[in-house]
Write an enzyme that holds these catalytic residues in place. Structure first.
Site, PDB file in Angstrom:
ATOM      1  N   HIS A  89       0.816  -1.215   0.000  1.00 50.93           N
ATOM      2  CA  HIS A  89       0.000   0.000   0.000  1.00 50.93           C
ATOM      3  C   HIS A  89       0.853   1.269   0.000  1.00 50.93           C
ATOM      4  O   HIS A  89       0.353   2.354  -0.298  1.00 50.93           O
ATOM      5  CB  HIS A  89      -0.999  -0.009   1.169  1.00 50.93           C
ATOM      6  CG  HIS A  89      -0.408   0.283   2.510  1.00 50.93           C
ATOM      7  ND1 HIS A  89      -0.059  -0.712   3.406  1.00 50.93           N
ATOM      8  CD2 HIS A  89      -0.129   1.452   3.127  1.00 50.93           C
ATOM      9  CE1 HIS A  89       0.409  -0.162   4.510  1.00 50.93           C
ATOM     10  NE2 HIS A  89       0.374   1.154   4.366  1.00 50.93           N
ATOM     11  N   ASP A 138      -0.317  -7.602   1.321  1.00 57.13           N
ATOM     12  CA  ASP A 138       0.216  -6.245   1.442  1.00 57.13           C
ATOM     13  C   ASP A 138       1.744  -6.277   1.538  1.00 57.13           C
ATOM     14  O   ASP A 138       2.327  -6.017   2.591  1.00 57.13           O
ATOM     15  CB  ASP A 138      -0.399  -5.558   2.662  1.00 57.13           C
ATOM     16  CG  ASP A 138      -0.110  -4.066   2.701  1.00 57.13           C
ATOM     17  OD1 ASP A 138       0.391  -3.525   1.695  1.00 57.13           O
ATOM     18  OD2 ASP A 138      -0.390  -3.441   3.752  1.00 57.13           O
ATOM     19  N   SER A 242       4.095   2.606   8.274  1.00 59.76           N
ATOM     20  CA  SER A 242       3.764   1.572   7.293  1.00 59.76           C
ATOM     21  C   SER A 242       4.986   1.163   6.480  1.00 59.76           C
ATOM     22  O   SER A 242       5.816   2.000   6.115  1.00 59.76           O
ATOM     23  CB  SER A 242       2.681   2.080   6.336  1.00 59.76           C
ATOM     24  OG  SER A 242       1.437   2.144   6.972  1.00 59.76           O
TER      25      SER A 242
END
EC number: 3.4.21.85
Length: 309
Positions: A89, A138, A242
């Site tokens: 992502h 992911d 992230s």
């Protein structure tokens, strides 16, 4: 008159060779993609409660930046001289388009705004199963335009062994690092922070997330994910973390292995909602195929040979 024919030595021909520069292709496949000096920290400190990391104590940590407009996006981890593993992502826009050449990577930084070396990106690879409207698969890989130079500030981290089953991490303490927000206005996010967390069972994690109307989690928490966090909340990965690593350090050897990648959570540090991480051991084969293919490309360049008739 002699006529010379141009004959190309291709990758498929090279694969039949039993030895290239002293190393057999099959042994390279069996050995995996870990570098022999991976996971060693030049600066080893004990983590107590979490906070600002000792500078360069996690030398595989990188920052991923957007080129225009210039801004920090995510974290990532060096796994070899040309490969950075991160979350998918981080590499895909909200419209599902790949970032590709609109990003660059900063390595060897502690203060992410004022230190480190920038590297251009050659290619962005997102797992083929990833969809931007979902939390599954992911994981992504950034291939750099040139190899990084290892030193006391830049080193690769180890990844899980090739073709081995999942390791039971329940009740194991793991570590996350990142430049994400802390939730405290007085604390800067430009210096690298570290935090030790307990792993939470997937069953318990799933019970928590099933209470939410998560359209991005229609299959629940799967075995391709790891959950970690404190039941009482208060400390967790957050925005900007992230793509960064979830790590386990072997207490005997001191060697560090990345076991997960920061993926998602419910807000930040909410009680009974641990952070969720992409489990690296589920994607070692995928990483192997990509990184080994890159190493083959560098070993077996197309070489013209002239053979007189």
């Amino acid at each position: 008159m002699d006529i010379s024919f141009l004959v190309f030595i291709t990758l498929s021909m090279a694969l039949f060779s039993s030895n290239v520069t002293g190393t057999s292709v099959t042994s390279r496949v069996r050995r995996g993609i870990n570098e022999k000096h991976c996971g060693f920290r030049p600066v080893i400190t004990r983590i107590i409660g979490g906070g600002i990391a000792t500078p360069h104590s996690w030398p595989w940590m990188v920052g991923i930046f957007k080129v225009n407009p210039h801004r920090f996006l995510c974290g990532g981890s060096i796994i070899n001289k040309v490969s950075v593993v991160t979350a998918a992502h981080c590499l895909v826009t909200q419209f599902g388009n790949r970032q590709n050449y609109s990003i660059f990577v900063r390595v060897g930084a502690h203060d992410i705004d004022n230190s480190g070396t920038n590297y251009q990106v050659d290619k962005v690879i997102v797992h083929q199963g990833y969809k931007h409207h979902s939390h599954y698969y992911d994981i992504g890989l950034i291939l750099l335009s040139k190899p990084v130079e290892y030193n006391d500030k830049i080193q690769p981290v180890c990844i899980p062994e090739f073709n081995k089953p999942h390791v039971n991490l329940n009740n194991i303490k793991v570590v996350i690092t990142g430049w994400g927000v802390t939730g405290k206005a007085t604390e800067k996010r430009n210096v690298l922070r570290e935090l030790e967390l307990p792993v939470v069972t997937n069953e318990q994690c799933n019970k928590s997330y099933q209470t939410l109307p998560f359209s991005k989690l229609n299959r629940g928490i799967t075995n391709d994910m790891i959950c970690a966090g404190f039941p009482e909340g208060g400390k967790d990965a957050c925005q900007g973390d992230s793509g960064g690593p979830l790590m386990y350090q072997n207490p005997t050897t001191g060697r560090v292995k990345i076991v997960g990648v920061v993926s998602f959570g419910f807000e930040c540090a909410r009680p009974n909602f641990p952070g969720v991480y992409t489990r690296l051991s589920s994607y070692v084969n995928w990483l192997q195929e990509i990184t080994f293919g890159q190493s083959l490309a560098s070993l077996f360049e197309v070489v013209p040979i002239f053979i007189p008739e």
